[in-house]
Design a protein around this motif. Structure first.
Motif: not given
Length: 350
Positions: A203-217
């Motif tokens: 997830p830390s490699s994702i630039s879009m914050p929404v995509t990153r946060a959902r992938l983290d979850g």
């Protein structure tokens, strides 16, 4: 030679003061109906079409307009049901302030930043963008109030979003209660819109914050439930459309042994249901599916999803930009459980 008709000319023709003419056009409640009738009649006779709005904006520094910055083609605002909800919320706030709405696409073209910077608007509401989008510093430099839906959290700008990470953890936990082999259909990771499948996505490699946060979850839930994250495939989509969800599901189901699809939007999730139906895959006994947003179509399809109100988020963001509120409201969410994650799940929320 034609001479431009002025407000003073109309006042003289109507036999009223210039101030009365100004009030007739700008503050009609301040003058009588009889005065308004005289002014309008004189204006029609002289060919006067009203005060010069551009000149007034230059004098006052106000444009009575709000800019909505979309990281998509303009057609997306009319085609995507959640984008329509978001824009409806902004429009509702504009009604409260008698303010116009200007659509400003940001497709990362050479002239986009300058065009958005120079727009005759009093502030901006931005549909979520990348953490390193150069437009963010441009918006800060304008000095105009700006609120970003979905983030990122950028110094000098306001933002509004649900806790996407916690919501993703919660909906994944519901879907994976009796399952161990998930796959993820993710929103695009950046403006390049590349489509790819990654196992154990970082997830830390994702630039879009929404995509990153959902992938983290989703990862949080998998790790807590004992699922090896490195084995979990994630397909990053090119756009948020039902046909793209169909394509993604066919690809994942063909190449992986999976029993759960965690999908980052209802539109994409509806496409995965289409693919399952076409392949004779039973939902939910063979495959569980979750979505995101709680659209009307998701409810009709029995889709378990994360419910949030993009209408409320758009309205709150716009009210803050317009100075109608001192802060943005906390964005609420809940998991809406339906039959796509199990026959035991009725219409309940968590």
């Amino acid at each position: 030679m034609n001479t431009r008709v002025t407000m003073a000319d109309v006042a003289a023709a109507a036999g009223v003061s210039t101030m009365s003419v100004s009030y007739t056009y700008n503050r009609p409640s301040r003058v009588s109906d009889a005065t308004k009738d005289r002014v309008h009649a004189a204006a029609a006779h002289l060919g006067y079409t009203g005060p010069n709005r551009a000149a007034r904006s230059l004098r006052s520094g106000k444009h009575n307009s709000i800019g909505v910055v979309l990281g998509e083609k303009l057609t997306y605002a009319f085609e995507d049901p959640q984008a329509r909800r978001f824009l409806s919320g902004i429009a509702d706030a504009c009604l409260d302030a008698d303010t116009a709405l200007m659509m400003l696409p940001n497709l990362h073209r050479d002239n986009d930043n300058a065009r958005i910077r120079d727009a005759q608007v009093d502030g901006y509401v931005v549909w979520t963008t990348e953490r390193d989008d150069p437009l963010l510093d441009v918006l800060v430099d304008t000095g105009r109030p700006t609120c970003i839906q979905g983030g990122p959290d950028h110094p000098g700008l306001e933002w509004i979003a649900i806790d996407d990470r916690a919501a993703a953890d919660a909906v994944a936990t519901v879907a994976l209660e009796h399952r161990k082999h998930p796959a993820i259909v993710a929103l695009r990771p950046d403006s390049r819109r590349t489509s790819s499948v990654t196992h154990g996505a970082d997830p830390s490699s994702i630039s879009m914050p929404v995509t990153r946060a959902r992938l983290d979850g989703y990862r949080d839930a998998c790790v807590r439930l004992g699922i090896d994250w490195s084995t979990v495939p994630t397909l990053f989509t090119t756009h948020n459309g039902r046909s793209e969800g169909d394509r993604a599901a066919r690809k994942l189901l063909q190449d992986n042994a999976i029993d759960t699809l965690l999908v980052m939007s209802d539109e994409l999730a509806l496409g995965t249901l289409d693919a399952a139906a076409a392949s004779g895959i039973d939902i939910p006994s063979t495959l569980a599916v979750t979505g995101w947003d709680d659209s009307d179509a998701a409810a009709a399809a029995g889709l378990t999803t994360v419910a949030q109100s993009l209408f409320d988020q758009g309205r709150s963001a716009a009210r803050w930009v317009l100075g109608l509120s001192e802060h943005v409201d906390a964005a609420a969410w809940k998991v809406q459980e339906r039959r796509s994650t199990g026959p035991e799940n009725g219409p309940q929320t968590k």
